[in-house]
Design a protein around this motif. Sequence first.
Motif, PDB file in Angstrom:
ATOM      1  N   ILE A 329      96.945  38.652  52.071  1.00  0.00           N
ATOM      2  CA  ILE A 329      96.528  38.207  50.728  1.00  0.00           C
ATOM      3  C   ILE A 329      96.728  36.699  50.583  1.00  0.00           C
ATOM      4  CG2 ILE A 329      97.085  38.365  48.266  1.00  0.00           C
ATOM      5  CD1 ILE A 329      97.725  41.337  48.760  1.00  0.00           C
ATOM      6  N   GLY A 332      94.061  35.010  52.393  1.00  0.00           N
ATOM      7  CA  GLY A 332      92.822  35.040  51.604  1.00  0.00           C
ATOM      8  C   GLY A 332      92.818  33.947  50.550  1.00  0.00           C
ATOM      9  N   ALA A 375      87.363  34.699  58.444  1.00  0.00           N
ATOM     10  CA  ALA A 375      87.894  36.062  58.519  1.00  0.00           C
ATOM     11  C   ALA A 375      87.752  36.634  59.928  1.00  0.00           C
ATOM     12  CB  ALA A 375      87.185  36.952  57.515  1.00  0.00           C
ATOM     13  N   ILE A 424      87.938  40.555  52.671  1.00  0.00           N
ATOM     14  CA  ILE A 424      88.797  39.489  52.142  1.00  0.00           C
ATOM     15  C   ILE A 424      88.107  38.129  52.280  1.00  0.00           C
ATOM     16  CG2 ILE A 424      90.952  38.223  52.557  1.00  0.00           C
ATOM     17  CD1 ILE A 424      92.262  40.910  53.185  1.00  0.00           C
TER      18      ILE A 424
END
Length: 448
Positions: A329, A332, A375, A424
């Motif tokens: 997270i 991201g 990613a 993400i």
Amino acid sequence: MNLLKLSWKNLTNKPLNMLLSLVLFGLGVGLISLLLVLNDQLQEKFEKNLAGVDLVIGAKGSPLQLILSSMYHIDAPTGNIPIKAATPFLREGHPIIETSIPLSLGDSHRGFRVVGTEPEILDLYNARIAEGQMWSKTLEVVAGAAVADELGLKIGDTFKSSHGFDQNEDLIHEDAESFIIVGILAPTGSVIDQLLLTRFSSPWAVHEHGHEDEEALNQEEDDPDHEGHSHEDHDHEGHDHGDSEHRHDHSSGNAEPYPEDLLAYKDKQITSILVKFKGHNIQALNMQRAINENTEMQAATPAIEINRLYALMGTGTKALRWLAIVIIIVSGLSIFISLYSSLKERRYELALMRVMGASRGRLLALIILEGLLLAVLGYLLGMALSHGAMYLLADQMKETYQYTFSWTNFLVEEAYLLGGALLIGLVAALIPALQVQGMDISDTLADG
């Protein structure tokens, strides 16, 4: 210039920002992947080595330790049990027990355990002899495939065992007779590949020979007539240390020191018994409690103890998994911040692209592609980190536990992990991409 090249140039324009995003993303993905691969292989090892065993009977102590030492051979035994007490569970014709396999543990050879047992143990693991034959005498050994491969053992090779399970030359039974390899098993992928199997009486022969020599030495030291004489010159009646009969050279065909079946030696001890039931009726289910409450031994159910072990491991695994999710997270957010700050600096450039004919959709695709590129690269870095770590762990685990783990196994769950990584990357790039959509070209060029 196509969109992919342009996206790549935009990312590499700020290499430190790109590196930070990739490292964070790679660490998160790699940690989750490593947990998945490690958990899958551990579960496979545990389940495969259950071998249909319903109950393990051994000395009082930790039930989990009893299971790990007797079935997975990765812990020290809880102790020994007398054959006299174990006889009811080893006799043929038991109304509840279909198979009972005795185990005698305590010695090893270069880190691999020497297990005194009965030939029926091969049936538990669907093992077969690929070369040579089954043992027929004390000190004859059938080697597991992994042991033979690792140590380069061949039919006819001999070795002396060490006391305990550590590789320590000071613990080798130098005074005892050598074991001889008479057979080698075909690979099974189970724990039996890691074992040196021998007749139940072999551990007794090894240890009792040492005790006999110690007793003889003590008698010599206590004998006043022995003073001044060397050990070689002293000839005990019927105990000449140069006599080949005393050395019990089993490979030369001398008399078997333990010619009877296991149950004939009631004064001896074994380590544990692996038990398979004929059926899972109420009597079979109550046997564990009856043994634990009414005897000096303990009984443990492998499936229950392994589930407890999973529960213990599960707490740490969940903590690490949540840590990995938090890292992903954060990565991201790092991608979002990187693209958002980059967008502010590139507004004039993007406005020029619109003037030169690039559509809003093309600019939107450009920003989203940058997020997806980060990613994908982060995912690939994570895969490299997780399987690289598994490669290092596999060597360590093989050295410590003699179990083989593979770093080349890829799971279906890792493909799902790629889907999550792309999602993400898409979400992180979406807000900057939508800002490009709403950009006023004339104001941006005027401010430029």
